[in-house]
Design a protein around this motif. Structure first.
Motif, PDB file in Angstrom:
ATOM      1  N   CYS A   1      -8.509   3.333  -2.895  1.00 28.95           N
ATOM      2  CA  CYS A   1      -8.331   3.591  -1.467  1.00 28.95           C
ATOM      3  C   CYS A   1      -9.294   4.707  -1.072  1.00 28.95           C
ATOM      4  O   CYS A   1      -9.230   5.807  -1.616  1.00 28.95           O
ATOM      5  CB  CYS A   1      -6.892   4.000  -1.166  1.00 28.95           C
ATOM      6  SG  CYS A   1      -6.547   4.207   0.593  1.00 28.95           S
TER       7      CYS A   1
ATOM      8  N   VAL B   1       0.859  -1.184   0.000  1.00 28.77           N
ATOM      9  CA  VAL B   1       0.000   0.000   0.000  1.00 28.77           C
ATOM     10  C   VAL B   1       0.897   1.235   0.000  1.00 28.77           C
ATOM     11  O   VAL B   1       1.847   1.327   0.783  1.00 28.77           O
ATOM     12  CB  VAL B   1      -0.921   0.027   1.234  1.00 28.77           C
ATOM     13  CG1 VAL B   1      -1.796   1.271   1.221  1.00 28.77           C
ATOM     14  CG2 VAL B   1      -1.786  -1.226   1.275  1.00 28.77           C
TER      15      VAL B   1
ATOM     16  N   ASP C   1      -7.475  -3.962  -4.179  1.00 29.65           N
ATOM     17  CA  ASP C   1      -6.815  -3.954  -5.477  1.00 29.65           C
ATOM     18  C   ASP C   1      -7.054  -5.269  -6.195  1.00 29.65           C
ATOM     19  O   ASP C   1      -7.526  -6.256  -5.614  1.00 29.65           O
ATOM     20  CB  ASP C   1      -5.330  -3.624  -5.356  1.00 29.65           C
ATOM     21  CG  ASP C   1      -4.512  -4.746  -4.730  1.00 29.65           C
ATOM     22  OD1 ASP C   1      -5.052  -5.852  -4.519  1.00 29.65           O
ATOM     23  OD2 ASP C   1      -3.328  -4.530  -4.439  1.00 29.65           O
TER      24      ASP C   1
ATOM     25  N   TYR D   1      -8.710  -0.184   1.499  1.00 26.15           N
ATOM     26  CA  TYR D   1      -7.873  -0.343   0.299  1.00 26.15           C
ATOM     27  C   TYR D   1      -8.182  -1.686  -0.337  1.00 26.15           C
ATOM     28  O   TYR D   1      -8.154  -2.727   0.335  1.00 26.15           O
ATOM     29  CB  TYR D   1      -6.391  -0.279   0.676  1.00 26.15           C
ATOM     30  CG  TYR D   1      -5.456  -0.557  -0.485  1.00 26.15           C
ATOM     31  CD1 TYR D   1      -5.022   0.471  -1.313  1.00 26.15           C
ATOM     32  CD2 TYR D   1      -5.012  -1.850  -0.757  1.00 26.15           C
ATOM     33  CE1 TYR D   1      -4.176   0.226  -2.386  1.00 26.15           C
ATOM     34  CE2 TYR D   1      -4.167  -2.113  -1.822  1.00 26.15           C
ATOM     35  CZ  TYR D   1      -3.759  -1.079  -2.636  1.00 26.15           C
ATOM     36  OH  TYR D   1      -2.933  -1.322  -3.699  1.00 26.15           O
TER      37      TYR D   1
END
Length: 573
Positions: A258, A217, A274, A272
């Motif tokens: 985020c 991150v 992804d 967050y």
């Protein structure tokens, strides 16, 4: 065969080999793995094999079953190195020489915000449906879908007040709706609010032991979230390997969102998520929706904080009330002890044994009172945990009668034990039930008149039988303990609060804890307590206990029960 190794707790160092094809019970019962930890329930959790795969499920234990720091709700599959916490004991599943590589989060600085960020949204009020498509059918469908997500989130935040459970539920919703490959909810550190630590880590598919388990991150993205900005990014834009022509598939170029978890000016953390761009690339609409999720989560966390403050305030008020109530009782007992000690001192000074015996009687009565008060305070203030044993209630009744025999003789009253000689043993906590019965008997003895008072303990048993109110159903087998006295009874206006703590009919002689503790002990046994009273005639306290308590508390024993339906009613109320 897999091995279960105790790595923390009273049995640290002990190992159990899990035989192929045989379910294993974790707990303190005789058929479970031999664990001596008293904080573990009798039937705490169960290990179930399916070929070479093992599954773990919690059996509605009192303290829950926690795997890798997360309390489990449904049956889960165990992986090599998983750590299982039951009570104060931690066990590691698998080969003890191969600990599991746990998922982690790395906050890095290698990020170019200006080139990699595709979109920023400062507030969820920013339109996540572009103006150019505001009247399209797709936009209407998106709006309806997003409204459904927010409605679901509102329902979650309304019913969950525990922060950990709330964040777990929010992450479940995010994974169901956004379909990311990985996700983490970062929260402020407990000691340093500027430090961000992972609160919940989640993978769509659990990584294999030899796969990368670190979520990278960007510190820059988190900094943007801390000032209230949601960020949508793709790390392919500045990756030199991608620029050199290497494949996206090989390097798993990722798309990420985020979003801040905020309420007003208060920042709680960030969500967050992804995914590889080959699998799924996020868009601006999803960024705005995740921002809205973060806003609602922030509101829920703020509400939880306010609720905790209110609970703590009420707890402090209750502590003050408790101290004030108990101080009067303790003061009276101390005055009794001091008075008895003075009489004993006078008798010793005059060398008069009769005076000394009289003073010792005063001391003994007040010592009994303070001992009873202390035991009730402990039972009232702590979380009760039943230690079930196959017990004969007749023996408990006889033991209590013997303890109170001298007190009854001094007052000139009769104490009668009327117990069914055919009474079968049932599963109860004998120590707690002994305390509950002593409270009832002490009250009855104090209530009746000297020389004419009669207190009766009646113990009976009711077999399972057809429920007259539900055709085809059976009433559960139950045992009853009834304490009957011929005292003045309880006035009608006091019946509503007779079992409430710190309410007493004895004036300065009572603490108001005895009946409250008795009720709590009975309810912990899944039983009921009933008072019948006629002013001027007497009172009757009836304790009704299920005779199949062990089965009721053990869901694994009732899941495949055959035969007639059993009703929850004990049939005696």
């Amino acid at each position: 065969m897999p091995i279960l190794t105790v790595i923390q707790g009273p049995d640290e160092g002990k190992s159990f080999v899990l035989p192929t094809g045989e379910p294993q019970l974790i707990g303190r019962s005789s058929e479970a793995l031999p664990i001596t930890d008293n904080t573990v329930s009798r039937r705490h959790s169960e290990l179930t094999p399916d070929g070479d795969t093992w599954y773990l499920s919690d059996l509605k234990s009192q303290n829950g079953t926690i795997v890798n720091g997360v309390a489990i709700k449904d049956r889960i599959r165990l992986e090599e190195g998983d750590e299982i916490r039951v009570g104060a004991t931690v066990l590691r599943f698998g080969n003890p020489g191969q600990p599991r590589r746990k998922p982690s989060v790395l906050i890095a600085d290698d990020f170019d915000l200006e080139t990699e960020v595709e979109a920023r949204i400062i507030s969820p009020s920013d339109s996540y449906i572009g103006a150019e498509s505001a009247h399209s059918l797709d936009a209407e469908h998106a709006a309806i879908d997003h409204l459904r997500v927010i409605y679901t989130l509102t329902a979650i935040t309304a019913r969950i007040m525990n922060n950990r459970e709330l964040l777990e539920a929010v992450m479940d919703l995010v994974f169901n709706e956004f379909k990311p490959e990985r996700g983490v909810i970062m929260i402020r550190g407990a000691t340093d609010e500027d430090q961000m630590v992972p609160g919940v880590i989640r993978y769509a598919n659990a990584p294999k032991p030899d796969e990368e388990q670190t979520i990278h991150v960007s510190r820059t993205i988190l900094s943007a979230a801390m000032i209230g900005e949601g960020v949508l990014s793709t790390n392919a834009m500045t990756d030199p390997r991608f620029a050199a022509g290497d494949s996206v598939q090989k390097y798993q170029i990722r798309s990420a969102i985020c979003s801040p978890i905020v309420f007003g000016e208060h920042f709680f953390g960030a969500i967050y998520i992804d995914s590889s761009t080959q699998n799924h690339a996020f868009n601006r609409e999803q960024l705005a929706l995740l921002n809205a999720v973060g806003q609602h989560t922030g509101l829920a966390l703020a509400n939880a904080d306010e609720h905790l403050k209110r609970v703590n305030s009420e707890r402090m008020a209750a502590i003050g009330e408790t101290v004030a109530s108990l101080s009067h009782s303790i003061k009276n007992i101390l005055q009794g002890l001091r008075g008895g000690a003075d009489v004993v001192e006078i008798g010793l000074h005059k060398n008069d044994l009769a005076i000394t015996k009289n003073g010792w009687g005063i001391l003994r009565r007040n010592l009994d009172r303070i001992a009873s008060l202390t035991i009730n305070m402990l039972a009232f203030g702590r979380k009760l945990q039943l230690e079930l044993e196959l017990t004969r209630l007749n023996k408990i009744a006889d033991d209590c009668a013997q303890l109170l025999e001298k007190q009854c003789q001094e007052k000139g009253i009769a104490l009668i034990v009327d117990a069914d000689p055919e009474m079968p043993p049932i599963m109860v906590d004998p120590n707690l039930l002994h305390q509950a019965l002593m409270n009832l008997l002490t009250n009855a003895i104090e209530a009746v008149e000297p020389n004419t008072g009669v207190v009766t303990i009646r113990v009976t048993f009711n077999e399972s039988r057809p429920d007259p109110n539900t055709p085809g159903a059976m009433l559960r087998p139950a045992a009853t303990i009834t304490v009957i006295d011929n005292g003045p009874g309880v006035e009608e206006n006091k019946l509503a609060w007779i079992f409430e703590p710190f309410n007493t009919t004895k004036g300065l002689k009572g603490t108001g804890l005895g009946l409250a503790v008795t009720k709590r002990i009975v309810y912990e046994h899944k039983g009921r307590i009933r008072l019948e009273s006629t002013p001027g005639v007497g009172a009757s306290f009836k304790i009704i206990l299920p005779a199949d308590l062990d089965t009721m508390l053990d869901p694994s024993a009732t899941s495949n029960r055959q035969g007639p339906q059993m009703t929850d009613s004990l049939g005696l109320l």
